[in-house]
Scaffold this active site. Structure first.
Site, short mmCIF file in Angstrom:
data_model
loop_
_atom_site.label_atom_id
_atom_site.label_comp_id
_atom_site.label_asym_id
_atom_site.label_seq_id
_atom_site.Cartn_x
_atom_site.Cartn_y
_atom_site.Cartn_z
N SER A 236 23.83 88.35 81.58
CA SER A 236 24.66 88.48 82.77
C SER A 236 23.92 87.91 83.96
O SER A 236 22.69 87.80 83.96
CB SER A 236 25.01 89.94 83.03
OG SER A 236 23.90 90.59 83.57
N LYS A 237 24.71 87.56 84.95
CA LYS A 237 24.16 86.89 86.13
C LYS A 237 23.04 87.70 86.79
O LYS A 237 22.15 87.15 87.39
CB LYS A 237 25.29 86.69 87.15
CG LYS A 237 26.19 85.54 86.82
CD LYS A 237 27.22 85.37 87.91
CE LYS A 237 28.57 85.14 87.29
NZ LYS A 237 29.68 85.55 88.06
N ARG A 238 23.12 89.02 86.66
CA ARG A 238 22.12 89.85 87.33
C ARG A 238 20.72 89.63 86.77
O ARG A 238 19.75 89.67 87.49
CB ARG A 238 22.51 91.33 87.24
CG ARG A 238 23.36 91.76 88.43
CD ARG A 238 24.01 93.09 88.18
NE ARG A 238 25.10 92.94 87.22
CZ ARG A 238 25.26 93.69 86.14
NH1 ARG A 238 24.40 94.62 85.86
NH2 ARG A 238 26.28 93.49 85.35
N LYS A 239 20.64 89.40 85.45
CA LYS A 239 19.31 89.26 84.83
C LYS A 239 18.85 87.81 84.78
O LYS A 239 17.70 87.49 85.08
CB LYS A 239 19.36 89.82 83.40
CG LYS A 239 19.66 91.31 83.35
CD LYS A 239 18.50 92.05 82.73
CE LYS A 239 18.60 93.53 82.98
NZ LYS A 239 19.11 94.29 81.89
#
Ligand code: GLU
Length: 324
Positions: A236-239
């Site tokens: 995911s974009k967060r990681k």
């Protein structure tokens, strides 16, 4: 399937920055097609008119081309089963939806958004999944005809016997839902194998039911495990950044990215990591796929990129790409 030419597709929805997951699934389909001497097709799934944009569609095409993938049929080049953009295929879905209704497996529903909202409020408040209450299930054929003739907006729902629930097939704007369009298009485009991400696994029973209700033979389904971060969480974009263009902008070569993604599918001995797309095709064996999970290991991508820069790209080529 004996005499049928293999036809596979990548069916992205143009609703955001093209994701490395799309390149991963596209590459699998591409290798599968090449291995079987079949066709790799691009279909744009833009039934969600509120989120799909022509800009994102162009970005999907550009990103897949940058990856070095090419297709034999698609919205940009046409083909015998076009158009290849679902928003241009609206007229093709109606007869299939009608057939499901005629066969007694679907029905017109005139419930207003307000009524549906009220109906869903109670189960939602109780933490239960909202379920259609069957309000329009028993409408008489004449009443349906009259209300439709009067221009009252309606949708078509499919009856799902095992769960006692209903699935939306046709929206009030006349556009089919993802499930309906996906099944009809795979049928009309003569797709023989569907290879997609594991997030679509829960859709398979619904899709099989639609094929059954239409009296059509379903394709072979394959679901690929999602790419994950090293801690096994969903990419995911967060990681990790997830857009293809991000890696391009950082200086990763498309060859290295494809090489990296391709290694998730094939079994190789140590020392054979550096693979061109053609080598990936040669080494791709659908009967003997790599069983290890697809971990998006940036260090490995970085290492492969370095190998590519050193081994396979001449200085001149490198300079011209940097300047491009
Ligand atoms: N439009 C779906 C997606 O964006 C396609 C799923 C499928 O391949 O059936 O992933």
């Amino acid at each position: 399937m004996a005499n049928t030419a293999t036809r596979v597709r990548i069916a992205p929805s143009p609703t955001g920055e093209p994701h490395v997951g799309t390149a991963y699934i596209a590459l699998f389909n591409y290798l599968f097609a090449k291995k079987h001497g079949g066709e790799f097709i691009l279909r744009i799934e833009d039934t969600d008119a509120t989120r799909s944009t022509p800009e994102f569609e162009q970005k999907v095409l550009d990103a897949l081309k940058w990856c070095g993938l090419s297709w034999s049929e698609g919205p940009d080049i046409g083909g015998p089963y076009g158009p290849y953009r679902q928003s241009e295929r609206k007229h093709l879905y109606g007869p299939y939806v009608e057939k499901i209704v005629e066969n007694g497996h679907g029905f017109r529903c005139f419930c207003t958004p307000e009524r549906l909202g009220e109906m869903r409020a109670a189960p939602r408040a109780a933490g239960k999944p909202p379920k259609y209450d069957g309000h329009c299930l028993g409408l008489k054929a004449e009443e349906v005809t009259e209300r439709m003739a009067a221009g009252e907006p309606s949708v078509v729902r499919m009856k799902i016997p095992t769960e006692g629930t209903c699935k939306l097939l046709l929206k009030a704007d006349g556009m089919p839902t993802y499930h309906m369009a996906n099944v009809v298009d795979d049928h009309l485009m003569k797709i023989t194998h569907v290879a997609r991400g594991e997030e679509w696994l829960s859709s398979v029973p619904k899709h099989i039911l639609i094929y059954q209700y239409l009296g059509l033979e379903p394709p072979v389904f394959m679901h690929l495990s999602l790419m994950r971060n090293a801690d096994k969480s969903k990419l995911s974009k967060r990681k990790n950044p997830t857009s293809i263009s991000y890696y391009g902008a950082l200086g990763f070569l498309p060859e290295a990215l494809m090489n990296f993604l391709g290694l998730f599918f094939i079994q190789i001995a140590e020392g054979e990591e550096l693979q061109t797309i053609d080598q990936l095709v040669t080494n791709f064996d659908p009967e003997n796929l790599n069983k290890a999970g697809a971990i998006f290991d940036l260090q490995k991508l970085d290492w492969l990129n370095g190998r590519w820069l050193q081994a396979n790209i001449s200085e001149m080529e490198f300079v011209s790409r940097v300047l491009a």
